[in-house]
Each structure stands twice: as C-alpha cells, then as structure tokens.
Design an enzyme around this catalytic site. Structure first.
Site, PDB file in Angstrom:
ATOM      1  NE  ARG A 109      -4.285  -1.220   0.090  1.00  0.00           N
ATOM      2  CZ  ARG A 109      -4.501  -2.257  -0.764  1.00  0.00           C
ATOM      3  NH1 ARG A 109      -3.427  -2.589  -1.618  1.00  0.00           N
ATOM      4  NH2 ARG A 109      -5.414  -3.092  -0.921  1.00  0.00           N
ATOM      5  CD  GLU A 132      -2.767   3.457  -5.082  1.00  0.00           C
ATOM      6  OE1 GLU A 132      -3.832   3.053  -5.497  1.00  0.00           O
ATOM      7  OE2 GLU A 132      -1.807   2.900  -4.596  1.00  0.00           O
ATOM      8  CG  HIS A 173      -3.401  -0.632  -6.701  1.00  0.00           C
ATOM      9  ND1 HIS A 173      -3.489   0.240  -5.595  1.00  0.00           N
ATOM     10  CD2 HIS A 173      -3.271  -1.760  -6.572  1.00  0.00           C
ATOM     11  CE1 HIS A 173      -3.903  -0.796  -4.685  1.00  0.00           C
ATOM     12  NE2 HIS A 173      -3.575  -1.906  -5.306  1.00  0.00           N
TER      13      HIS A 173
HETATM   14  C1  8YV Z   1      -6.709  -4.633  -5.759  1.00  0.00           C
HETATM   15  C2  8YV Z   1      -5.090  -4.991  -3.870  1.00  0.00           C
HETATM   16  O1  8YV Z   1      -6.542  -4.156  -7.097  1.00  0.00           O
HETATM   17  O2  8YV Z   1      -6.178  -7.022  -3.194  1.00  0.00           O
HETATM   18  C3  8YV Z   1      -5.706  -5.873  -2.712  1.00  0.00           C
HETATM   19  O3  8YV Z   1      -5.365  -5.614  -1.823  1.00  0.00           O
HETATM   20  O4  8YV Z   1      -4.345  -4.022  -3.735  1.00  0.00           O
HETATM   21  C4  8YV Z   1      -5.507  -5.249  -5.235  1.00  0.00           C
HETATM   22  O5  8YV Z   1      -5.367  -6.689  -5.486  1.00  0.00           O
HETATM   23  C5  8YV Z   1      -7.648  -4.039  -4.900  1.00  0.00           C
HETATM   24  O6  8YV Z   1      -7.604  -4.186  -3.753  1.00  0.00           O
HETATM   25  C6  8YV Z   1      -8.922  -4.033  -5.389  1.00  0.00           C
HETATM   26  O7  8YV Z   1      -9.895  -3.363  -4.376  1.00  0.00           O
END
Ligand code: 8YV
Length: 323
Positions: free
Chosen positions: A242, A271, A289
């Site tokens: 993150r 973001e 992302h």
């Molecule tokens: C997704 C991610 O793109 O799973 C996660 O924590 O960061 C990614 O796989 C995103 O979260 C979709 O909501």
C-alpha cells in the site's frame, strides 16, 4: 438463501463475475464504473443488505455506525482491507471479508517485474525507443544493475512475500532475507529464507527491498526517512503493498540525493495522484496499482467475494472473515 439479498457493487467487475452476482442476488451493478461518492455510499449502506467495495471506496466509521444502516456484510474485493474501518465494523456488528490467496501469484509476479524493470532500466529503454531517440547499440548504453545472485530483503513474509521469495530463490538464485514478527521459522526454512530481527537489519544487508506487509495504522510510513537511509547506497525499493507504507516525500528525497538507486512502485500515498517530481525521475518505475490485474485473478477475486456473500446469506460462516 431466502429472499434475494440486495448487493451494491461499487465498481465494474469482469463480465462473468457480474453475471454470477445477478444470478444470485438483487445486484446493483455500476455500469458507469464511476467511484461512488460519499452520498452514494451512504445511500448504499442504507438501501442494501450487502456492499461489495474495492480499494477506491472508503468505508469509514460514520458509514458503518449510521443509525439507518441496513448493510450487514461488507465483502471487500481485495486482500488488503485498509479502506475499511474494521474496528468500527466490529463495534457495529458488520461482517467484513476479503479475497486472499487468489491474487498471491500475480502480485508476486508484479513485484518481480518491478524489480527487474527498475534494475535493468527497461522503462527508460522503452521510453527511449518509443521517442525515436535510439541511434544504435553502444557498449555503455543504459547499463543497469544485476539481479541474479543478489540479496533480496522482504519486509513481510506472508503469502505474497513467500511467493516472491520462491521466485527470487528459484528463478534468480537470490539470497532472501526477511523480517516478519508473525511468520514461523518452518515456513522460512522451507523456502531457504533467513530471518532478521529488525527491518533495519534486512535493509542494511539487501540490494533490493520489497514491501509485503499489510497496511493497518501501524505500518503507516513504516519506510520513513531513517529506514530509507538504512538501505544500501545502490539499493532499490519495491512496493506492491500500500502506498502509505512508504513516506513518499522521504523516498523522493532519497531518490534525488542518491541515498538509494531507484524504486519500483505499484502503489502511492494518495492514489491516483502521483507526485510530479516522482514522475519526472528516470530511476523509478511507476505502475497504476496493477498487482492483481490479470483476467484470471480479477475473476477469481470476484468469485471469492461472491462466495463470502453467499455463505453469509446462507447462514454459514464466510471463509474470509476479517471482522
Ligand atoms: C486490488 C489489492 O487491485 O487486493 C488488494 O489488496 O491491492 C489489489 O489486488 C484492489 O485492492 C482492488 O480493490
């Protein structure tokens, strides 16, 4: 399942997933794919039995604690759930689930992609070719840094960290170090990874540092000025976790003054905003992302989120309950 529960889905999902949602629930899909604003989210919490949000939706204490809330389960599309106030969910009796496992390999692949891209200067090379600036091969052009046989330090050794370790060891003969207070030594030994007692020790010994920790409040700015400075001069930082795990301002200073050699980033503090100074640097690779962004994984994530909803409304225990 008794009456068909109403499920608000905040973003467009792959067609097969939307079809299954429609078959099982009174699914309110987001054909426009525009993020729901605060008013729309509040209305969804009031009018639906379940919410299926993504990382772009902030499900905060006000939404979870609203007196007119009807939503009883938030089935997050994603393994990370820092977009949801889990403590407030618990306090208000709202179930929260996530989608682990199904995105592990693709996210690990992307971390390795970033490591290779930034080390071998492939972004720079590609920009050079596309701009029509390539005038011919030269022995000293765009010399990068070797990956094979180097040391990779993993901050976090959960599912994704371990999948990266496997790739690094088996694919690139790398020495793998890690710091993770929650992993057993047996897990590490099986993968030939060496534990270090602190993040600083890992960073101090590593040519590449890759972040694979979750993002609760405790890991906010885990990579601060001091920790970035603990990295080797000439080292690279990779982040597929993150954005706010890294103090972006501190990282930019370190990239500019040569404290570290480069960074491969798939996630950012605010973001979709990416600081202009960062985007202007040649020694960084920046991706929007994309960690779990394959057809296969996004379908699997959708199905996992649906399975969690179905189990809940069938009166069972959702497999991936986090609150
Ligand atoms: C997704 C991610 O793109 O799973 C996660 O924590 O960061 C990614 O796989 C995103 O979260 C979709 O909501």
């Amino acid at each position: 399942m008794s009456a068909r529960p109403t499920v608000v889905v905040t973003r467009r999902l792959p067609a097969d997933v939307e079809e299954r949602l429609r078959a099982l629930f009174d699914a309110r899909l987001n054909a426009q794919d525009a993020p729901l604003d605060a008013t729309a989210l509040a209305a969804a919490m009031r009018d639906a039995d379940a919410l299926l949000p993504t990382v772009t939706d902030r499900i905060d204490a006000a939404l979870l604690g609203a007196s007119d809330r009807r939503v009883r389960i938030v089935s997050n599309f994603g393994v990370g759930f820092n977009n949801i106030d889990v403590a407030a969910a618990k306090a208000n009796g709202v179930v929260v689930t996530n989608t682990p496992d199904v995105l592990t390999d693709d996210t690990a692949d992307l971390a390795v992609t970033l490591m290779l891209m930034v080390a071998r200067r492939t972004g720079e090379g590609e920009r050079h070719v596309r701009a029509g600036q390539w005038t011919g091969w030269r022995p000293t052009q765009l010399l990068g840094t070797r990956v094979t046989g180097k040391t990779l330090g993993l901050i976090g050794f959960g599912r994704i960290g371990r999948a990266v370790a496997k790739r690094a060891r088996n694919g690139f003969g790398m020495r793998v170090l890690f710091h993770d207070p929650y992993t057993s030594d047996a897990d590490a030994q099986a993968l030939g990874a060496e534990r270090r007692a602190s993040i600083e020790e890992v960073l101090h010994e590593s040519d590449y540092g890759s972040l694979h920790c979750p993002a609760p409040a405790e890991t906010h700015h885990l990579m601060n000025t001091a920790r970035v400075a603990a990295m080797r001069r000439g080292a690279f930082l990779i982040n597929t976790s993150r954005g706010d795990v890294v103090d972006e301002a501190a990282l930019m200073r370190a990239l500019l003054d040569g404290t570290i050699a480069g960074a491969g980033l798939d996630v950012f503090e605010r973001e979709p905003a990416v600081p202009r100074e960062l985007a202007a640097m040649e020694n960084v690779v920046l991706l929007p992302h994309l960690g779990s962004a394959t057809e296969e994984t996004r379908v699997a994530m959708g199905n996992r989120a649906i399975d969690n909803l179905a189990a809940f409304f069938d009166g069972g225990a959702p497999r991936d309950r986090v609150a």
